[in-house]
Design an enzyme around this catalytic site. Structure first.
Site, PDB file in Angstrom:
ATOM      1  N   ARG A  65      -1.760  42.984 108.547  1.00 33.10           N
ATOM      2  CA  ARG A  65      -2.437  43.858 107.500  1.00 33.10           C
ATOM      3  C   ARG A  65      -1.861  43.917 106.219  1.00 33.10           C
ATOM      4  NH1 ARG A  65      -1.697  49.485 106.687  1.00 33.10           N
ATOM      5  NH2 ARG A  65      -1.131  49.745 108.795  1.00 33.10           N
ATOM      6  N   TYR A 118     -26.207  43.928  94.704  1.00 39.35           N
ATOM      7  CA  TYR A 118     -26.210  43.790  96.161  1.00 39.35           C
ATOM      8  C   TYR A 118     -26.590  45.416  96.793  1.00 39.35           C
ATOM      9  CZ  TYR A 118     -24.703  43.323 101.116  1.00 39.35           C
ATOM     10  OH  TYR A 118     -24.870  43.393 102.543  1.00 39.35           O
ATOM     11  N   ASP A 189     -19.248  40.430  90.893  1.00 39.24           N
ATOM     12  CA  ASP A 189     -19.588  39.958  92.055  1.00 39.24           C
ATOM     13  C   ASP A 189     -20.169  38.555  91.994  1.00 39.24           C
ATOM     14  OD1 ASP A 189     -20.594  39.257  94.549  1.00 39.24           O
ATOM     15  OD2 ASP A 189     -21.196  41.232  95.313  1.00 39.24           O
ATOM     16  N   LYS A 214     -20.624  34.401 102.662  1.00 40.31           N
ATOM     17  CA  LYS A 214     -21.804  33.551 102.178  1.00 40.31           C
ATOM     18  C   LYS A 214     -21.405  31.958 102.000  1.00 40.31           C
ATOM     19  CE  LYS A 214     -23.470  37.559 102.955  1.00 40.31           C
ATOM     20  NZ  LYS A 214     -23.712  38.608 101.603  1.00 40.31           N
TER      21      LYS A 214
HETATM   22  C1  LIG Z   1     -23.339  39.920 101.423  1.00 41.27           C
HETATM   23  C2  LIG Z   1     -23.070  40.283 100.008  1.00 41.27           C
HETATM   24  C3  LIG Z   1     -22.301  41.392  99.946  1.00 41.27           C
HETATM   25  C4  LIG Z   1     -21.389  42.001 100.907  1.00 41.27           C
HETATM   26  O1  LIG Z   1     -20.698  41.363 101.843  1.00 41.27           O
HETATM   27  P1  LIG Z   1     -20.209  41.358 103.283  1.00 41.27           P
HETATM   28  O2  LIG Z   1     -19.243  40.048 103.523  1.00 41.27           O
HETATM   29  O3  LIG Z   1     -21.345  41.479 104.052  1.00 41.27           O
HETATM   30  O4  LIG Z   1     -19.484  42.633 103.240  1.00 41.27           O
HETATM   31  C5  LIG Z   1     -21.761  41.619  98.579  1.00 41.27           C
HETATM   32  N1  LIG Z   1     -22.392  41.096  97.511  1.00 41.27           N
HETATM   33  C6  LIG Z   1     -23.378  40.083  97.588  1.00 41.27           C
HETATM   34  C7  LIG Z   1     -23.863  39.583  96.408  1.00 41.27           C
HETATM   35  C8  LIG Z   1     -23.670  39.723  98.949  1.00 41.27           C
HETATM   36  O5  LIG Z   1     -24.662  38.733  99.161  1.00 41.27           O
END
Ligand SMILES: *Cc1c(COP(=O)(O)O)cnc(C)c1O
Length: 396
Positions: A65, A118, A189, A214
């Site tokens: 961790r 998101y 993000d 992603k």
């Molecule tokens: C999917 C997504 C998230 C969240 O990510 P997780 O890996 O599902 O926790 C945050 N921001 C964007 C733009 C996303 O597409």
């Protein structure tokens, strides 16, 4: 202050960095692939070494961790890809986002964030941050009126670009400049673009966060997140990850590293497929509107050309006939799988009202640019002709 200590002095390109990370030593019987340190804890050779660790004088690994060599290797690679000093990987994108925000904000503080986020990030700001005594103000993607919202308690400026699901852009340089002027920590993000198409730290942002689930991992087989920035900021985020427990598993780190090796070529090809799909949809009589920054009709097309090196592989389109027509298309698609998430090799369709934007009022949906007939598409790596044929049969 971009003097990344970890970036090799030579000017290696993104694909080379994706594959090799930092310089590797050549050696006899040295694995070409990385080792997975499939362990929760690490041994010490003496109490003396343990004492040094406890006193903060040793960077030895103690417990996964807190850190693990498999995680450290992919962190170094991510820092290089984003041009940051350091990176921390997390159990999910949301773990990266929540730990990053809480590394900057405390009770009594305020954050300014764009509205089109998101869904999970939006709900974190709507439902959880206020419970921690943190006030959230929203601005639209033009950032109009953002500076009037700054108060002495404002600490952070949070944006997402391109946005989910209508692919609007935020002027990243402008956001960074506003944040700098008011001494706010700027956070973006950058999931939809990946470091291949957009390098937010070069555009002036302090921290870039990713859902590495992603494009970075790219194969729809792992949940993962990351935050990249200066060593100081990343250390503060890591403290939060350690305390809140959103640390990455070594097996996930291996999958993420494996995915990153092909990031450049995947994204390049996915962008080509997305452009072809967008052009096909834009000509179709049943389609009301296509949201793709690569089309000159998109409101942020020029901005996309300025701050991104490609238009990405996410797009959305609105059906004439609203939700009923949109559901019919999604239900008839065969090659395009009906599934949440994005950025993998498989092409997907979803209705944002039933996925990322569930549990939102009509007003909140309108502010996010989502209409009930909006279909979001994640374009994968299948043959272009097959993708178009599938959409054609679903639409006709
Ligand atoms: C999917 C997504 C998230 C969240 O990510 P997780 O890996 O599902 O926790 C945050 N921001 C964007 C733009 C996303 O597409």
């Amino acid at each position: 202050m971009k003097t990344p200590s970890k970036v090799p002095s030579d000017n290696r390109g993104q694909s080379t960095r994706s594959i090799h990370g930092t310089d590797k030593k050549h050696g006899i019987s040295t694995g070409v692939g990385p080792s997975i340190y499939r362990t929760a804890n690490f041994t010490f050779s003496s109490t003396g070494e343990m004492k040094l660790w406890a006193e903060g004088k040793s960077s030895a690994y103690i417990y996964t961790r807190y850190g693990n060599p498999t995680l450290a290797a992919v962190e170094e690679k991510l820092a290089q890809l984003e041009g940051g000093e350091a990176a921390v990987v997390t159990a999910s994108g949301m773990a990266a986002i929540s730990s990053t925000l809480l590394s900057v904000l405390q009770a009594g503080d305020e954050v300014i964030a764009t509205t089109q986020l998101y869904g999970g990030s939006y709900r974190l700001m709507r439902d959880i941050l206020p419970r921690c005594g943190i006030k959230v103000h929203h601005v639209d993607n033009t950032l109009a009126g953002a500076e009037e919202l700054v108060s002495p308690r404002t600490r952070a400026f949070y944006i997402e670009s391109p946005t989910n699901p209508t692919l609007r852009l935020v002027d990243v340089r402008k956001a960074a400049a506003i944040a700098r002027r008011h001494k706010l920590v700027s956070i973006i993000d950058g999931t939809f673009a990946s470091p291949v198409l957009q390098r937010p730290l070069d555009l002036g942002m302090d921290i870039v966060v990713h859902s590495a689930t992603k494009y970075l991992a790219g194969h729809s087989d792992v949940i993962a997140g990351a935050a990249v920035g200066s060593s100081k900021r990343v250390a503060a985020i890591r403290e939060m990850v350690i305390s809140l427990g959103g640390s990455m598993d070594p097996e996930a780190a291996f999958l993420l590293d494996r995915g990153i090796k092909t990031l450049g070529i995947r994204v390049e090809r996915q962008c080509e497929n997305a452009m072809a799909v967008a052009k096909f949809l834009a000509r179709h009589p049943r389609v009301e509107r296509v949201h793709y920054p690569g089309l000159p009709s998109h409101p942020d097309h020029r901005l996309a050309k300025q701050q991104m090196s490609g238009f990405g592989a996410m797009l959305a389109f609105d059906m004439k006939g609203g939700v009923a027509a949109a559901r019919r298309v999604c239900d008839r698609a065969r090659l395009f799988l009906l599934a949440a998430s994005l950025g993998g090799v498989e092409s997907l369709v979803v209705l944002p009202i039933y996925t990322s934007h569930y549990n939102m009022s009509a007003k909140e949906l309108a502010a996010s640019g989502v209409s009930p007939g909006t279909i979001r598409v994640s374009v994968g790596l299948e043959d272009t002709a097959d993708l178009i044929a599938d959409l054609k049969q679903a639409l006709d």
